[in-house]
Design a protein around this motif. Structure first.
Motif, mmCIF file in Angstrom:
data_model
loop_
_atom_site.group_PDB
_atom_site.id
_atom_site.type_symbol
_atom_site.label_atom_id
_atom_site.label_comp_id
_atom_site.label_asym_id
_atom_site.label_seq_id
_atom_site.Cartn_x
_atom_site.Cartn_y
_atom_site.Cartn_z
ATOM 1 N N PRO A 1 -18.846 -56.987 -16.921
ATOM 2 C CA PRO A 1 -19.786 -58.083 -16.647
ATOM 3 C C PRO A 1 -19.112 -59.447 -16.511
ATOM 4 C CG PRO A 1 -20.719 -56.597 -18.272
ATOM 5 C CD PRO A 1 -19.307 -56.142 -18.052
ATOM 6 N N MET A 2 -18.007 -59.648 -17.218
ATOM 7 C CA MET A 2 -17.312 -60.938 -17.144
ATOM 8 C C MET A 2 -16.886 -61.243 -15.719
ATOM 9 S SD MET A 2 -16.336 -63.468 -19.027
ATOM 10 C CE MET A 2 -15.539 -64.967 -18.461
ATOM 11 N N TYR A 3 -16.480 -60.224 -14.948
ATOM 12 C CA TYR A 3 -16.064 -60.448 -13.566
ATOM 13 C C TYR A 3 -17.200 -61.014 -12.720
ATOM 14 C CZ TYR A 3 -12.005 -57.328 -14.335
ATOM 15 O OH TYR A 3 -10.861 -56.740 -14.771
ATOM 16 N N ASP A 4 -18.406 -60.591 -13.058
ATOM 17 C CA ASP A 4 -19.580 -60.900 -12.240
ATOM 18 C C ASP A 4 -20.230 -62.218 -12.638
ATOM 19 O OD1 ASP A 4 -21.487 -60.225 -10.252
ATOM 20 O OD2 ASP A 4 -22.838 -59.404 -11.758
ATOM 21 N N ALA A 5 -19.797 -62.797 -13.758
ATOM 22 C CA ALA A 5 -20.539 -63.914 -14.344
ATOM 23 C C ALA A 5 -20.626 -65.117 -13.427
ATOM 24 C CB ALA A 5 -19.905 -64.303 -15.684
ATOM 25 N N ILE A 6 -19.514 -65.505 -12.824
ATOM 26 C CA ILE A 6 -19.506 -66.733 -12.030
ATOM 27 C C ILE A 6 -20.390 -66.588 -10.787
ATOM 28 C CG2 ILE A 6 -18.053 -68.271 -10.656
ATOM 29 C CD1 ILE A 6 -15.797 -67.707 -12.692
ATOM 30 N N GLY A 7 -20.251 -65.459 -10.073
ATOM 31 C CA GLY A 7 -21.071 -65.249 -8.887
ATOM 32 C C GLY A 7 -22.536 -65.031 -9.211
ATOM 33 N N TYR A 8 -22.805 -64.290 -10.293
ATOM 34 C CA TYR A 8 -24.190 -64.004 -10.669
ATOM 35 C C TYR A 8 -24.908 -65.267 -11.121
ATOM 36 C CZ TYR A 8 -28.122 -61.847 -13.164
ATOM 37 O OH TYR A 8 -29.388 -61.490 -13.603
ATOM 38 N N LEU A 9 -24.208 -66.073 -11.919
ATOM 39 C CA LEU A 9 -24.848 -67.249 -12.508
ATOM 40 C C LEU A 9 -24.764 -68.482 -11.613
ATOM 41 C CD1 LEU A 9 -23.391 -66.741 -16.083
ATOM 42 C CD2 LEU A 9 -25.799 -66.433 -15.450
ATOM 43 N N ILE B 1 -20.552 -72.127 -18.231
ATOM 44 C CA ILE B 1 -21.277 -70.936 -18.674
ATOM 45 C C ILE B 1 -21.429 -70.956 -20.189
ATOM 46 C CG2 ILE B 1 -21.233 -68.408 -18.754
ATOM 47 C CD1 ILE B 1 -19.682 -68.435 -16.151
ATOM 48 N N THR B 2 -22.611 -70.637 -20.662
ATOM 49 C CA THR B 2 -22.900 -70.620 -22.094
ATOM 50 C C THR B 2 -22.870 -69.176 -22.612
ATOM 51 O OG1 THR B 2 -25.286 -70.324 -21.824
ATOM 52 C CG2 THR B 2 -24.439 -72.595 -21.771
ATOM 53 N N PRO B 3 -22.751 -68.994 -23.933
ATOM 54 C CA PRO B 3 -22.833 -67.632 -24.478
ATOM 55 C C PRO B 3 -24.108 -66.915 -24.062
ATOM 56 C CG PRO B 3 -21.971 -69.128 -26.135
ATOM 57 C CD PRO B 3 -22.390 -69.981 -24.978
ATOM 58 N N GLU B 4 -25.221 -67.644 -24.015
ATOM 59 C CA GLU B 4 -26.479 -67.038 -23.590
ATOM 60 C C GLU B 4 -26.399 -66.552 -22.140
ATOM 61 O OE1 GLU B 4 -26.888 -69.357 -27.103
ATOM 62 O OE2 GLU B 4 -26.168 -69.993 -25.114
ATOM 63 N N ASP B 5 -25.653 -67.286 -21.308
ATOM 64 C CA ASP B 5 -25.451 -66.873 -19.924
ATOM 65 C C ASP B 5 -24.678 -65.557 -19.856
ATOM 66 O OD1 ASP B 5 -26.718 -69.122 -18.818
ATOM 67 O OD2 ASP B 5 -24.844 -70.274 -18.739
ATOM 68 N N VAL C 1 -25.831 -61.748 -18.189
ATOM 69 C CA VAL C 1 -25.129 -60.893 -17.236
ATOM 70 C C VAL C 1 -24.986 -59.481 -17.799
ATOM 71 C CG1 VAL C 1 -23.035 -60.588 -15.883
ATOM 72 C CG2 VAL C 1 -23.901 -62.882 -16.310
ATOM 73 N N VAL C 2 -24.648 -59.366 -19.078
ATOM 74 C CA VAL C 2 -24.565 -58.040 -19.710
ATOM 75 C C VAL C 2 -25.901 -57.315 -19.590
ATOM 76 C CG1 VAL C 2 -24.226 -56.803 -21.881
ATOM 77 C CG2 VAL C 2 -22.737 -58.739 -21.310
ATOM 78 N N ARG C 3 -26.980 -58.041 -19.839
ATOM 79 C CA ARG C 3 -28.319 -57.442 -19.750
ATOM 80 C C ARG C 3 -28.609 -56.969 -18.325
ATOM 81 N NH1 ARG C 3 -30.606 -61.245 -21.833
ATOM 82 N NH2 ARG C 3 -30.796 -60.461 -23.975
ATOM 83 N N TYR D 1 -21.056 -63.323 -30.561
ATOM 84 C CA TYR D 1 -22.408 -62.785 -30.366
ATOM 85 C C TYR D 1 -22.378 -61.267 -30.154
ATOM 86 C CZ TYR D 1 -23.766 -67.652 -29.939
ATOM 87 O OH TYR D 1 -23.990 -68.991 -30.194
ATOM 88 N N TYR D 2 -21.469 -60.628 -30.864
ATOM 89 C CA TYR D 2 -21.277 -59.191 -30.699
ATOM 90 C C TYR D 2 -22.531 -58.406 -31.042
ATOM 91 C CZ TYR D 2 -18.720 -54.719 -30.930
ATOM 92 O OH TYR D 2 -18.271 -53.436 -30.729
ATOM 93 N N ASP D 3 -23.234 -58.799 -32.091
ATOM 94 C CA ASP D 3 -24.459 -58.081 -32.475
ATOM 95 C C ASP D 3 -25.508 -58.159 -31.370
ATOM 96 O OD1 ASP D 3 -23.414 -57.348 -34.916
ATOM 97 O OD2 ASP D 3 -24.218 -59.095 -35.969
#
Length: 449
Positions: A139-147, A154-158, A162-164, A221-223
């Motif tokens: 998901p980290m790879y996709d974060a910049i393009g997705y968001l 990018i925030t932790p919530e962001d 993407v993981v979701r 935010y592992y949990d």
């Protein structure tokens, strides 16, 4: 919360939930059938985390595969992964689908979609819909393009968003680089490295941490990450951001410091009802590989181990599928459960479809050789059938038993022999044909036309 809602919340969702509840799922039964094992043996190992069956509840086309070994230490067959995905420098979706076809044709157990440019969700969803192989993503790879945000914004919530999205799209496992926390970074900075951080996802997280001064969001935010993965039964593949990118850096303080943290995260994931695979090196000399496999199993509580290579030398660009296959065979024979392929294009460019074929076949050779060495039940059967077909000079059977039947037949047919039933290596002096004729009571006269 009502009593009804509480009861619903306690219902099993993931494979590990069901296994702990004593239930053999259809996925466990399928793995047992494919591996020639008893379903109860698979269930018991899934319950402890020794076997992972990545199987997102939304992946309807999946043919389930197991990764790991039974409680008695009997290994499942070594699985093989293919990496592909849309790149910013070569955004050719048709090419990626050609690679998918090659991967499925040759029997890849998993495909990782590493798309990292633009809007990748449509491709990912279509891949999940089509593929019987398990699908993984980072998901980290996709974060910049997705968001559509700069990395530093990018925030932790962001990141969680993407993981979701990936979980909802049906991917079976996600690589999350959660082990590279502040303690690991301090160790890395203190001891130094020749090639620093070569993990793409790890480098992005490191850059974010350095720019913001914050802890790794996937660690902090592992949990919350685990809660998302549990809801959709996504296996976490805990990424090795500190994997060595050169033989010089293998088994150093940074790699081991991260592995210690990953061991802790493994238990936390199991406690949350999430299946785990642990990712490993990397580049590594031959004599370090077996020890690293044992070290991971010890520190990560016998969790399935997923390795890239290891590449056993750093001077073979253009041939790194070979350097990785050598290391992969040793790694899997020493306990690794899952091999990520490396193609001839590694370190040079995005692989094309032919690179995928070359890399996948080389890795399947490594996996199969290791399965024979570590005594996977039935692993040698196909080799014995091939040997019998060779004795009988049964070419069509030989082609069908080959890891790449198309390539085997094409090579044979490229140089037709003058003596029927032989090949141009030996022609009429074919040892198999000569002995077969003698055993049949025929007179062998090699001078006769």
């Amino acid at each position: 919360m009502t009593d009804s809602q509480s009861a619903d919340a306690a219902q099993p969702i993931t494979q590990i939930d069901f296994a702990r509840a004593g239930v053999v799922t259809p996925q466990m039964a399928a793995v047992a059938a494919a591996e020639g094992r008893e379903p109860e043996d698979i269930r018991a190992a899934v319950a402890t985390g020794r076997i992972a069956i990545p199987a997102n509840i939304h992946h309807a086309s999946l043919a389930p595969a197991g990764v790991g070994s039974t409680l008695e230490g009997v290994p499942l067959s070594t699985k093989v992964n293919v990496n592909l995905g849309i790149s910013g420098d070569l955004a050719d979706e048709a090419l990626e689908w050609e690679k998918v076809d090659v991967a499925l044709e040759l029997g890849a157990d998993a495909i990782m979609d590493l798309s990292n440019s633009g809007k990748t969700r449509a491709f990912r969803r279509a891949l999940v819909e089509k593929s019987p192989a398990m699908i993984g993503t980072v998901p980290m790879y996709d974060a910049i393009g997705y968001l559509e945000k700069a990395l530093i914004a990018i925030t932790p919530e962001d990141f969680l968003e993407v993981v979701r999205a990936h979980a909802e799209d049906g991917v079976d496992f996600v690589t999350i680089h959660a082990g590279m926390n502040r303690r690991v970074i301090e160790s890395f900075k203190e001891t130094g490295r020749l090639t620093n951080i070569v993990s793409r996802g790890g480098s992005l997280i490191f850059a974010w941490m350095e720019a913001t001064g914050r802890e790794n969001p996937f660690y902090e935010y592992y949990d919350e990450v685990l809660a998302i993965l549990h809801e959709h039964d996504v296996c976490i593949s805990i990424g090795d951001a500190m994997r060595p990118g050169s033989g010089y850096d293998a088994t150093d303080a940074g790699q081991i410091a991260e592995l210690i943290e990953i061991g802790k995260l493994t238990r936390r994931a199991w406690d949350a009802g999430v299946q785990v695979m642990v990712e490993g090196p990397g580049h590594m000399a031959l004599d370090e590989i077996a020890a690293n496999m044992k070290l991971e199993k010890r520190l990560c509580h016998e969790a399935p181990f997923y390795v890239l290579g290891p590449l056993v030398t750093d001077i073979a660009p253009g041939y790194d599928h070979i350097t990785a296959a050598i290391g992969g065979a040793i790694a899997a024979s020493a306990g690794a459960d899952f091999l990520c392929y490396v193609t001839p294009a590694e370190h040079l460019r995005l692989p094309d479809a032919n690179d995928v074929r070359e890399g996948l076949v080389a890795t399947k050779i490594a996996a199969h050789a290791a399965d024979i060495a570590k005594g996977v039940p039935g692993a040698r059967d196909r080799d014995n059938r091939m040997s019998d077909a060779r004795r009988r000079v049964a070419w069509d059977e030989m082609f069908e038993l080959s890891l790449d039947p198309v390539r085997a037949r094409a090579v044979f047919e490229s140089a037709p022999p003058s003596t029927e039933g032989t090949c141009t290596m030996c022609g009429k002096m074919c040892a198999m044909k000569t002995v077969n004729d003698i055993m049949d009571g025929l007179v062998v006269d090699l001078d006769a036309e």
